[in-house]
Motif scaffolding. Structure first.
Motif, PDB file in Angstrom:
ATOM      1  N   LEU A 128      -4.534  18.468  -7.766  1.00  0.00           N
ATOM      2  CA  LEU A 128      -3.109  18.525  -7.447  1.00  0.00           C
ATOM      3  C   LEU A 128      -2.545  17.118  -7.349  1.00  0.00           C
ATOM      4  O   LEU A 128      -2.972  16.322  -6.521  1.00  0.00           O
ATOM      5  CB  LEU A 128      -2.894  19.264  -6.122  1.00  0.00           C
ATOM      6  N   MET A 129      -1.561  16.826  -8.201  1.00  0.00           N
ATOM      7  CA  MET A 129      -0.837  15.572  -8.132  1.00  0.00           C
ATOM      8  C   MET A 129       0.409  15.796  -7.286  1.00  0.00           C
ATOM      9  O   MET A 129       1.204  16.707  -7.558  1.00  0.00           O
ATOM     10  CB  MET A 129      -0.436  15.097  -9.530  1.00  0.00           C
ATOM     11  N   GLY A 130       0.569  14.980  -6.273  1.00  0.00           N
ATOM     12  CA  GLY A 130       1.763  15.037  -5.443  1.00  0.00           C
ATOM     13  C   GLY A 130       2.519  13.728  -5.565  1.00  0.00           C
ATOM     14  O   GLY A 130       2.172  12.742  -4.908  1.00  0.00           O
ATOM     15  N   TYR A 131       3.502  13.687  -6.447  1.00  0.00           N
ATOM     16  CA  TYR A 131       4.262  12.468  -6.678  1.00  0.00           C
ATOM     17  C   TYR A 131       5.466  12.426  -5.739  1.00  0.00           C
ATOM     18  O   TYR A 131       6.229  13.401  -5.646  1.00  0.00           O
ATOM     19  CB  TYR A 131       4.717  12.391  -8.128  1.00  0.00           C
ATOM     20  N   VAL A 132       5.624  11.318  -5.061  1.00  0.00           N
ATOM     21  CA  VAL A 132       6.690  11.144  -4.077  1.00  0.00           C
ATOM     22  C   VAL A 132       7.675  10.104  -4.603  1.00  0.00           C
ATOM     23  O   VAL A 132       7.323   8.937  -4.765  1.00  0.00           O
ATOM     24  CB  VAL A 132       6.123  10.694  -2.718  1.00  0.00           C
ATOM     25  N   TYR A 172       7.385   5.480  -6.216  1.00  0.00           N
ATOM     26  CA  TYR A 172       6.975   6.602  -7.058  1.00  0.00           C
ATOM     27  C   TYR A 172       5.466   6.559  -7.211  1.00  0.00           C
ATOM     28  O   TYR A 172       4.811   5.733  -6.601  1.00  0.00           O
ATOM     29  CB  TYR A 172       7.707   6.629  -8.406  1.00  0.00           C
ATOM     30  N   HIS A 173       4.905   7.448  -7.990  1.00  0.00           N
ATOM     31  CA  HIS A 173       3.483   7.813  -7.950  1.00  0.00           C
ATOM     32  C   HIS A 173       3.212   8.514  -6.614  1.00  0.00           C
ATOM     33  O   HIS A 173       4.133   9.071  -6.019  1.00  0.00           O
ATOM     34  CB  HIS A 173       2.585   6.596  -8.166  1.00  0.00           C
ATOM     35  N   GLY A 174       1.989   8.536  -6.143  1.00  0.00           N
ATOM     36  CA  GLY A 174       1.718   9.282  -4.920  1.00  0.00           C
ATOM     37  C   GLY A 174       0.246   9.549  -4.712  1.00  0.00           C
ATOM     38  O   GLY A 174      -0.556   8.615  -4.639  1.00  0.00           O
ATOM     39  N   LEU A 175      -0.137  10.826  -4.656  1.00  0.00           N
ATOM     40  CA  LEU A 175      -1.510  11.178  -4.297  1.00  0.00           C
ATOM     41  C   LEU A 175      -2.093  12.170  -5.290  1.00  0.00           C
ATOM     42  O   LEU A 175      -1.381  12.885  -5.996  1.00  0.00           O
ATOM     43  CB  LEU A 175      -1.554  11.743  -2.872  1.00  0.00           C
ATOM     44  N   ALA A 176      -3.431  12.184  -5.319  1.00  0.00           N
ATOM     45  CA  ALA A 176      -4.190  13.123  -6.142  1.00  0.00           C
ATOM     46  C   ALA A 176      -5.218  13.788  -5.240  1.00  0.00           C
ATOM     47  O   ALA A 176      -6.088  13.118  -4.687  1.00  0.00           O
ATOM     48  CB  ALA A 176      -4.877  12.392  -7.292  1.00  0.00           C
ATOM     49  N   LEU A 177      -5.122  15.110  -5.090  1.00  0.00           N
ATOM     50  CA  LEU A 177      -5.984  15.863  -4.184  1.00  0.00           C
ATOM     51  C   LEU A 177      -6.887  16.772  -5.005  1.00  0.00           C
ATOM     52  O   LEU A 177      -6.413  17.611  -5.783  1.00  0.00           O
ATOM     53  CB  LEU A 177      -5.116  16.674  -3.216  1.00  0.00           C
ATOM     54  N   ASN A 178      -8.188  16.620  -4.814  1.00  0.00           N
ATOM     55  CA  ASN A 178      -9.166  17.387  -5.583  1.00  0.00           C
ATOM     56  C   ASN A 178      -9.274  18.808  -5.029  1.00  0.00           C
ATOM     57  O   ASN A 178      -9.807  19.015  -3.944  1.00  0.00           O
ATOM     58  CB  ASN A 178     -10.532  16.718  -5.518  1.00  0.00           C
ATOM     59  N   VAL A 179      -8.791  19.759  -5.794  1.00  0.00           N
ATOM     60  CA  VAL A 179      -8.828  21.161  -5.374  1.00  0.00           C
ATOM     61  C   VAL A 179     -10.001  21.869  -6.040  1.00  0.00           C
ATOM     62  O   VAL A 179     -10.938  22.313  -5.382  1.00  0.00           O
ATOM     63  CB  VAL A 179      -7.502  21.872  -5.694  1.00  0.00           C
TER      64      VAL A 179
END
Length: 217
Positions: free
Chosen positions: A75-79, A144-151
């Motif tokens: 899951l990419m969460g771009y803020v 911009y950019h953000g986080l990457a969560l390994n699901v």
């Protein structure tokens, strides 16, 4: 909703365009999505940390940090937010995102922590394996950019690099620690946690979108 991965570069260019066009009254946005397989090399990236990419492309990026991997099941969460309006420095912003991930994982029974020496979120019970990576860019007072969560992504590509510049860094994923969970559900849980930690208005609660999410500023 999040099972149709998008190519990295068009999304990156869209983030840049959004940031360049944003004005003082432009609402902040979250973009939740997944990417097609790609290694991204941050502004501090060193080529020796890319060991054997094989058939996975390497894309430059203007986020901070070193090389990492993105792919389906992550899951990419771009803020995309006005950091001046938030009244936050880059360190506070990173810490807020880390805490939002930790809060979300706690809801699944996963105990996680942040590390001052290495941005991201780690799982002590899995040998301090990394479950989420962070990388940001601030331009014109906006991030911009953000986080990457390994699901539920395939972790094998991480063995082809030194993730985030760390040789042998182990990676973790939610499904191995908490069982199956849909990417849409993780996005729905993560969005309000980010809002709380960054002091943004609580978002509406429709299903997260594959493309840019509703404005929340």
């Amino acid at each position: 909703m999040l099972d149709a991965p998008l190519a990295y570069e068009p999304v990156w260019r869209d983030m840049q365009a959004f940031t360049d066009a944003a004005g003082a009254d432009t609402p902040d946005e979250f973009w939740f999505l997944a990417h097609e397989p790609v290694f991204t090399q941050g502004t501090n990236g060193r080529p020796e940390h890319v060991l054997a990419p094989g058939d996975i492309p390497i894309a430059p990026s203007d986020r901070g940090g070193q090389v990492t991997y993105h792919g389906p099941g992550q899951l990419m969460g771009y803020v995309l937010a006005d950091v001046r309006r938030l009244g936050m420095g880059i360190r506070s912003l990173v810490e807020g995102l880390e805490l939002a991930v930790i809060e979300t994982l706690d809801g699944y029974g996963i105990m996680a922590r942040a590390r001052r020496d290495a941005p991201g979120v780690y799982v002590p019970a899995a040998g301090d394996a990394k479950i989420a990576s962070l990388g940001l860019r601030v331009r014109r007072g906006r991030c911009y950019h953000g986080l990457a969560l390994n699901v539920d992504l395939d972790l094998e590509p991480f063995t082809r690099i030194n993730p985030c510049g760390y040789q042998g860094l182990a990676m973790a994923r939610i499904v191995d620690l908490a069982g199956p969970i849909a990417m849409d559900q993780v996005a729905a849980d993560l969005a309000p946690a980010i809002c709380r930690r960054l002091g943004l208005p609580r978002p509406p609660l429709p299903e997260p979108r594959l493309a840019p999410a509703p404005a929340m500023g």
